[in-house]
Design a protein around this motif. Structure first.
Motif, PDB file in Angstrom:
ATOM      1  N   SER A  85     -18.708  30.574   1.520  1.00 52.59           N
ATOM      2  CA  SER A  85     -17.818  31.161   2.523  1.00 52.59           C
ATOM      3  C   SER A  85     -18.478  31.165   3.888  1.00 52.59           C
ATOM      4  CB  SER A  85     -17.463  32.604   2.143  1.00 52.59           C
ATOM      5  OG  SER A  85     -16.734  32.645   0.954  1.00 52.59           O
ATOM      6  N   ALA A  86     -17.648  31.198   4.911  1.00 49.53           N
ATOM      7  CA  ALA A  86     -18.133  31.315   6.292  1.00 49.53           C
ATOM      8  C   ALA A  86     -17.109  32.110   7.090  1.00 49.53           C
ATOM      9  CB  ALA A  86     -18.332  29.935   6.905  1.00 49.53           C
ATOM     10  N   PHE A  87     -17.572  32.775   8.121  1.00 51.78           N
ATOM     11  CA  PHE A  87     -16.722  33.585   8.985  1.00 51.78           C
ATOM     12  C   PHE A  87     -16.683  32.994  10.384  1.00 51.78           C
ATOM     13  CE2 PHE A  87     -18.002  36.517   5.709  1.00 51.78           C
ATOM     14  CZ  PHE A  87     -16.952  37.404   5.573  1.00 51.78           C
ATOM     15  N   ALA A  88     -15.560  33.157  11.057  1.00 53.47           N
ATOM     16  CA  ALA A  88     -15.448  32.832  12.480  1.00 53.47           C
ATOM     17  C   ALA A  88     -14.625  33.937  13.129  1.00 53.47           C
ATOM     18  CB  ALA A  88     -14.783  31.479  12.695  1.00 53.47           C
ATOM     19  N   ARG A  89     -15.112  34.442  14.238  1.00 52.19           N
ATOM     20  CA  ARG A  89     -14.426  35.529  14.929  1.00 52.19           C
ATOM     21  C   ARG A  89     -13.357  34.963  15.854  1.00 52.19           C
ATOM     22  NH1 ARG A  89     -18.130  39.053  18.499  1.00 52.19           N
ATOM     23  NH2 ARG A  89     -17.514  37.604  20.103  1.00 52.19           N
ATOM     24  N   GLU A  90     -12.199  35.568  15.809  1.00 49.50           N
ATOM     25  CA  GLU A  90     -11.141  35.168  16.738  1.00 49.50           C
ATOM     26  C   GLU A  90     -11.480  35.679  18.128  1.00 49.50           C
ATOM     27  OE1 GLU A  90      -7.257  36.489  15.627  1.00 49.50           O
ATOM     28  OE2 GLU A  90      -7.052  34.981  14.071  1.00 49.50           O
ATOM     29  N   ALA A  91     -11.276  34.820  19.098  1.00 51.97           N
ATOM     30  CA  ALA A  91     -11.430  35.253  20.484  1.00 51.97           C
ATOM     31  C   ALA A  91     -10.297  36.220  20.811  1.00 51.97           C
ATOM     32  CB  ALA A  91     -11.375  34.050  21.415  1.00 51.97           C
ATOM     33  N   GLU A  92     -10.595  37.244  21.607  1.00 54.65           N
ATOM     34  CA  GLU A  92      -9.530  38.175  21.983  1.00 54.65           C
ATOM     35  C   GLU A  92      -8.509  37.473  22.858  1.00 54.65           C
ATOM     36  OE1 GLU A  92     -11.113  41.801  23.591  1.00 54.65           O
ATOM     37  OE2 GLU A  92     -12.354  42.138  21.818  1.00 54.65           O
ATOM     38  N   VAL A  93      -8.990  36.626  23.742  1.00 53.89           N
ATOM     39  CA  VAL A  93      -8.126  35.844  24.621  1.00 53.89           C
ATOM     40  C   VAL A  93      -8.767  34.472  24.767  1.00 53.89           C
ATOM     41  CG1 VAL A  93      -7.170  35.630  26.944  1.00 53.89           C
ATOM     42  CG2 VAL A  93      -7.415  37.887  25.916  1.00 53.89           C
ATOM     43  N   LYS A  94      -7.972  33.454  24.709  1.00 49.43           N
ATOM     44  CA  LYS A  94      -8.465  32.100  24.936  1.00 49.43           C
ATOM     45  C   LYS A  94      -7.437  31.435  25.849  1.00 49.43           C
ATOM     46  CE  LYS A  94     -11.021  28.566  22.912  1.00 49.43           C
ATOM     47  NZ  LYS A  94     -12.394  28.485  22.658  1.00 49.43           N
ATOM     48  N   LYS A  95      -7.865  31.103  27.045  1.00 48.48           N
ATOM     49  CA  LYS A  95      -6.968  30.558  28.055  1.00 48.48           C
ATOM     50  C   LYS A  95      -6.216  29.337  27.521  1.00 48.48           C
ATOM     51  CE  LYS A  95      -6.835  29.086  32.846  1.00 48.48           C
ATOM     52  NZ  LYS A  95      -7.579  28.871  34.067  1.00 48.48           N
ATOM     53  N   GLY A  96      -4.906  29.343  27.679  1.00 47.20           N
ATOM     54  CA  GLY A  96      -4.080  28.211  27.281  1.00 47.20           C
ATOM     55  C   GLY A  96      -3.689  28.210  25.813  1.00 47.20           C
ATOM     56  N   MET A  97      -4.091  29.236  25.042  1.00 49.03           N
ATOM     57  CA  MET A  97      -3.749  29.286  23.619  1.00 49.03           C
ATOM     58  C   MET A  97      -2.925  30.535  23.325  1.00 49.03           C
ATOM     59  SD  MET A  97      -7.074  28.270  21.390  1.00 49.03           S
ATOM     60  CE  MET A  97      -7.701  26.616  21.303  1.00 49.03           C
ATOM     61  N   ASP A  99      -1.498  33.242  20.220  1.00 48.51           N
ATOM     62  CA  ASP A  99      -2.204  33.910  19.126  1.00 48.51           C
ATOM     63  C   ASP A  99      -2.365  33.018  17.902  1.00 48.51           C
ATOM     64  OD1 ASP A  99      -2.413  36.141  20.717  1.00 48.51           O
ATOM     65  OD2 ASP A  99      -0.832  37.272  19.705  1.00 48.51           O
ATOM     66  N   ALA A 100      -1.327  32.259  17.557  1.00 51.89           N
ATOM     67  CA  ALA A 100      -1.412  31.378  16.387  1.00 51.89           C
ATOM     68  C   ALA A 100      -2.471  30.294  16.581  1.00 51.89           C
ATOM     69  CB  ALA A 100      -0.048  30.744  16.106  1.00 51.89           C
ATOM     70  N   GLN A 101      -2.578  29.767  17.789  1.00 51.20           N
ATOM     71  CA  GLN A 101      -3.585  28.735  18.069  1.00 51.20           C
ATOM     72  C   GLN A 101      -5.002  29.312  18.013  1.00 51.20           C
ATOM     73  OE1 GLN A 101      -1.730  27.598  21.782  1.00 51.20           O
ATOM     74  NE2 GLN A 101      -1.329  25.535  20.988  1.00 51.20           N
ATOM     75  N   ILE A 102      -5.168  30.549  18.452  1.00 52.77           N
ATOM     76  CA  ILE A 102      -6.482  31.194  18.384  1.00 52.77           C
ATOM     77  C   ILE A 102      -6.902  31.361  16.922  1.00 52.77           C
ATOM     78  CG2 ILE A 102      -7.713  33.364  18.813  1.00 52.77           C
ATOM     79  CD1 ILE A 102      -6.064  33.594  21.436  1.00 52.77           C
ATOM     80  N   THR A 103      -5.962  31.818  16.083  1.00 52.84           N
ATOM     81  CA  THR A 103      -6.258  31.971  14.651  1.00 52.84           C
ATOM     82  C   THR A 103      -6.549  30.614  14.022  1.00 52.84           C
ATOM     83  OG1 THR A 103      -4.889  33.953  14.506  1.00 52.84           O
ATOM     84  CG2 THR A 103      -5.381  32.820  12.444  1.00 52.84           C
ATOM     85  N   GLY A 104      -5.767  29.600  14.366  1.00 51.63           N
ATOM     86  CA  GLY A 104      -5.983  28.262  13.821  1.00 51.63           C
ATOM     87  C   GLY A 104      -7.331  27.700  14.202  1.00 51.63           C
ATOM     88  N   SER A 105      -7.756  27.939  15.433  1.00 56.00           N
ATOM     89  CA  SER A 105      -9.059  27.480  15.898  1.00 56.00           C
ATOM     90  C   SER A 105     -10.182  28.157  15.116  1.00 56.00           C
ATOM     91  CB  SER A 105      -9.190  27.762  17.400  1.00 56.00           C
ATOM     92  OG  SER A 105     -10.459  27.412  17.871  1.00 56.00           O
ATOM     93  N   ALA A 106     -10.066  29.464  14.919  1.00 54.51           N
ATOM     94  CA  ALA A 106     -11.077  30.196  14.143  1.00 54.51           C
ATOM     95  C   ALA A 106     -11.079  29.714  12.695  1.00 54.51           C
ATOM     96  CB  ALA A 106     -10.820  31.696  14.211  1.00 54.51           C
ATOM     97  N   SER A 107      -9.909  29.428  12.139  1.00 54.15           N
ATOM     98  CA  SER A 107      -9.812  28.917  10.767  1.00 54.15           C
ATOM     99  C   SER A 107     -10.520  27.576  10.643  1.00 54.15           C
ATOM    100  CB  SER A 107      -8.345  28.770  10.360  1.00 54.15           C
ATOM    101  OG  SER A 107      -8.228  28.085   9.131  1.00 54.15           O
TER     102      SER A 107
END
Length: 155
Positions: A85-97, A99-107
């Protein structure tokens, strides 16, 4: 005679070649994506009679949202499972993304590192290891050309 899942995993780890097929135009470095790893894995999984299942879970740790990705290798003959397993933290805000894109990026990030852990993929020369985080490396002193006259002056 059937190989154990550990032996099959060892064979896959040894034979896996997952080149860094992507280029970061901004940073000028090469990297491999989770998709690059999966493309290289599929023939080996078939050869050794294994399947790969990757699952994500959203986890709240200290009021921060993380994506926990778990990569499971399954022996198709015995249903034995090994995972990482590995973890990635979602950014609170990511310019141009959104919420779904932020979660997808962390995934994607968490999945890549879960795969790295399970299949022993070395990423030491990846951007995470070479990123200066905006700090400029100290300048090195320029070498001075020494002539024979300079040499005589020194001694």
């Amino acid at each position: 005679m059937s190989n154990s899942l550990r032996q099959k995993l060892c064979n896959i780890q040894t034979q896996l070649k997952a080149p860094k097929g992507q280029t970061n135009a901004f940073g000028g470095y090469r990297y491999r994506s989770a998709e690059d790893i999966l493309e290289a894995l599929k023939p080996l999984l078939r050869e050794y009679g294994c399947s790969l299942i990757i699952q994500d879970e959203i986890v709240d740790i200290s009021n921060r949202v993380y994506v926990k990705a778990t990569a499971n290798i399954v022996d198709n003959d015995t249903d034995a499972v090994l995972n990482a397993s590995a973890f990635a933290r979602e950014a609170e805000v990511k310019k141009g993304m959104d919420d779904a894109q932020i979660t997808g990026s962390a995934s994607s990030y968490a999945r890549k590192y879960a795969l790295n852990g399970l299949f022993c993929i070395d990423d030491t020369k990846d951007a995470d290891a070479t990123n200066t985080h905006g700090k400029v490396a100290p300048r090195t002193a320029k070498a001075k050309t020494v002539t024979s006259n300079d040499f005589n002056d020194i001694f």
